[in-house]
Scaffold this motif. Structure first.
Motif, short mmCIF file in Angstrom:
data_model
loop_
_atom_site.label_atom_id
_atom_site.label_comp_id
_atom_site.label_asym_id
_atom_site.label_seq_id
_atom_site.Cartn_x
_atom_site.Cartn_y
_atom_site.Cartn_z
N THR A 110 0.84 -1.20 0.00
CA THR A 110 0.00 0.00 0.00
C THR A 110 0.87 1.24 0.00
O THR A 110 2.03 1.22 0.41
N GLU A 111 0.29 2.35 -0.45
CA GLU A 111 1.00 3.63 -0.42
C GLU A 111 1.37 4.02 1.01
O GLU A 111 2.44 4.57 1.26
N GLU A 112 0.48 3.71 1.95
CA GLU A 112 0.76 4.01 3.35
C GLU A 112 1.97 3.20 3.84
O GLU A 112 2.83 3.71 4.57
N GLY A 113 2.01 1.93 3.42
CA GLY A 113 3.15 1.09 3.78
C GLY A 113 4.45 1.59 3.18
O GLY A 113 5.49 1.59 3.85
N SER A 138 20.74 0.42 3.72
CA SER A 138 20.20 -0.42 2.65
C SER A 138 18.81 0.05 2.26
O SER A 138 17.99 0.38 3.13
N VAL A 139 18.55 0.10 0.96
CA VAL A 139 17.24 0.53 0.44
C VAL A 139 16.68 -0.58 -0.45
O VAL A 139 17.29 -0.92 -1.47
N LYS A 140 15.56 -1.14 -0.05
CA LYS A 140 14.89 -2.18 -0.85
C LYS A 140 13.72 -1.52 -1.57
O LYS A 140 12.77 -1.06 -0.93
N MET A 141 13.80 -1.47 -2.88
CA MET A 141 12.82 -0.69 -3.64
C MET A 141 11.40 -1.27 -3.57
O MET A 141 10.43 -0.55 -3.75
N THR A 142 11.26 -2.58 -3.32
CA THR A 142 9.92 -3.13 -3.15
C THR A 142 9.31 -2.73 -1.82
O THR A 142 8.14 -3.04 -1.56
N GLY A 143 10.07 -2.06 -0.98
CA GLY A 143 9.52 -1.44 0.21
C GLY A 143 9.03 -0.03 -0.04
O GLY A 143 8.32 0.55 0.77
N LEU A 144 9.40 0.53 -1.21
CA LEU A 144 9.04 1.91 -1.54
C LEU A 144 8.07 2.02 -2.71
O LEU A 144 7.54 3.11 -2.97
N GLY A 145 7.87 0.91 -3.42
CA GLY A 145 6.99 0.96 -4.59
C GLY A 145 6.43 -0.41 -4.92
O GLY A 145 6.90 -1.44 -4.42
N ASN A 146 5.44 -0.41 -5.79
CA ASN A 146 4.68 -1.61 -6.11
C ASN A 146 5.42 -2.50 -7.12
O ASN A 146 5.65 -2.10 -8.26
N PRO A 147 5.78 -3.74 -6.73
CA PRO A 147 6.51 -4.62 -7.65
C PRO A 147 5.70 -5.00 -8.90
O PRO A 147 6.29 -5.27 -9.95
N ASP A 164 0.92 5.20 -13.14
CA ASP A 164 1.92 6.20 -13.48
C ASP A 164 2.17 7.12 -12.29
O ASP A 164 3.32 7.45 -11.96
N PHE A 165 1.09 7.52 -11.62
CA PHE A 165 1.21 8.38 -10.44
C PHE A 165 1.93 7.64 -9.32
O PHE A 165 2.77 8.23 -8.61
N SER A 166 1.65 6.34 -9.16
CA SER A 166 2.32 5.54 -8.14
C SER A 166 3.82 5.47 -8.39
O SER A 166 4.63 5.57 -7.46
N MET A 167 4.23 5.30 -9.67
CA MET A 167 5.65 5.27 -10.00
C MET A 167 6.33 6.60 -9.71
O MET A 167 7.47 6.64 -9.23
N GLU A 168 5.61 7.68 -9.97
CA GLU A 168 6.16 9.01 -9.66
C GLU A 168 6.41 9.14 -8.16
O GLU A 168 7.44 9.65 -7.72
N ARG A 169 5.46 8.66 -7.36
CA ARG A 169 5.60 8.74 -5.91
C ARG A 169 6.78 7.89 -5.45
O ARG A 169 7.53 8.28 -4.54
#
Length: 399
Positions: A110-113, A138-147, A164-169
């Motif tokens: 989720t965006e909140e997550g 360490s930065v795990k991108m699946t923690g910051l965006g939707n796989p 598209d908006f989600s990717m921008e976020r």
């Protein structure tokens, strides 16, 4: 290779068989626990049963948290909170070992997550600014965006307006993290993911490197060298960045999803994106080391490996080629709880060495830890080497 003598910092030859150095940070009880855990991990059938039982117990809310926290979690994790993890950070720092701090939660949905994970990382950067023991985040991108969206981008499919908006976020979350790290004087390791979601992560990592790696390496991208295309990607990346200002941060790993990659490719009727043999992966990894060394100091390199031969390759290149500024541009890293004979020997000899230290709530972190344990059962000889060293140290201490 040309001799380099900038910013002199000499190093000795590390002794990877010195048990006193390897286990000086462990109490007798911690040593016993490590030996017991690796005995379990070294028996694949027992390991599979244990991880399945643990997952089942956690999913059904059975009271196993204290058991897990006192065993596998305690050995491989820094704690449930970053405050607990800081005790481990300080302990490692006493032995000149830096920490790669990692909030170990599996992929959010989720965006909140995603915002929660971003804020955890920003908080860790603020802590790192005050704590000399934390050198990297360490930065795990699946923690910051939707796989799922990452996969659509990799496949070249058109995104919906919402996607598209989600990717921008996602991009701006990473941007905010990199900006904060740059201001704090901290470096970031962006983790690699499965091949079918990796492309947008590579693209974002490259953009962040171009923006923030001007004066120093703030951002490192991770390359899984079991992938057959990664050496070509690395060559192309170096070529594209060669005439541009700024630095390239590269972290090399062998890879974490070998069986998963092969199974998915077979199911989809595709050729495997990973090498069929360990020898292919080993050659790819070592070739990447040598390629990066040829482009010092433009490329700053971290090798995150438990493989002693690859570690010795880089050590020998540093010493034989007299790379005197190695401590600033070449780094070694291993997982917390693994390959202590490598990490602590490297640090004692004067090399830049770190431990990758995950932390997080037991229920959230256990899937990550179990996956790590299952991966390591597939590493030929790794568990046996760990066991032999631990057994020798226990005999040395008369335990």
């Amino acid at each position: 290779m040309q001799t380099n003598t900038l910013n002199s910092k000499s190093a000795a030859q590390p002794d990877f068989n010195n048990l006193v150095n390897a286990f000086a940070h462990k109490s007798d009880n911690e040593l016993r626990l490590a030996y017991w855990l690796f005995k379990v991990v070294n028996i694949p059938a027992l390991m599979k049963f244990s991880t399945t039982a643990a997952r089942w117990s956690l999913n059904f809310g059975l009271p196993v948290k204290s058991l897990l926290k006192g065993t596998i979690y305690r050995h491989f994790c820094g704690g449930e909170t970053v405050k607990e993890a800081l005790h481990v950070v300080d302990k490692l720092h006493d032995f000149q070992v830096s920490t790669v701090l990692d909030y170990a939660a599996e992929a959010e949905v989720t965006e909140e997550g995603f915002e929660y994970v971003k804020n955890q990382i920003l908080n860790n950067i603020s802590l790192a600014k005050k704590n000399p023991g934390i050198g990297y985040i360490s930065v795990k991108m699946t923690g910051l965006g939707n796989p799922d969206i990452f996969e659509k981008v990799t496949l070249g499919r058109k995104l919906s307006e919402a996607e598209d908006f989600s990717m921008e976020r996602t991009f701006y979350r990473l941007h905010e993290i990199c900006k904060r790290a740059s201001e704090a004087g901290i470096s970031l390791y962006i983790d690699a993911e499965e091949s079918w979601i990796q492309k947008p992560i590579d693209d974002m990592a490259e953009k962040m490197m171009r923006m923030y790696n001007q004066q120093r390496t703030v951002v490192f991208n991770t390359l899984q060298m079991y992938r057959t295309d990664r050496l070509a990607y690395l060559k192309d990346l170096i070529h594209r960045m060669e005439d541009r200002p700024g630095l390239l941060g590269i972290k090399l790993v062998r890879g974490a999803y070998w069986e998963k990659e092969r199974e998915r490719a077979a199911q989809n009727g595709q050729s495997s994106p990973v090498f069929d043999t360990k020898e292919g992966t080993d050659k790819s990894f070592d070739d990447a080391i040598l390629l990066c060394l040829r482009h010092l100091p433009k490329v700053h390199l971290c090798i995150a490996t438990h493989n002693q031969k690859s570690t010795e390759l880089l050590v020998n290149e540093i010493n034989n080629s007299n790379i005197r500024f190695h401590h600033k541009v070449l780094h070694f890293s291993q997982l917390y709880g693994m390959s202590d004979n490598l990490t602590f020997a490297l640090a004692k000899a004067g090399f830049s060495a770190s431990k990758y230290l995950p932390y997080g709530e037991v229920k959230k972190a256990m899937p990550y830890l179990m996956r790590r344990a299952e991966e390591n059962t597939a590493i030929a000889g790794q568990m046996s080497r760990e066991l032999n060293l631990l057994e020798a140290e226990m005999k040395r201490r008369n335990l």
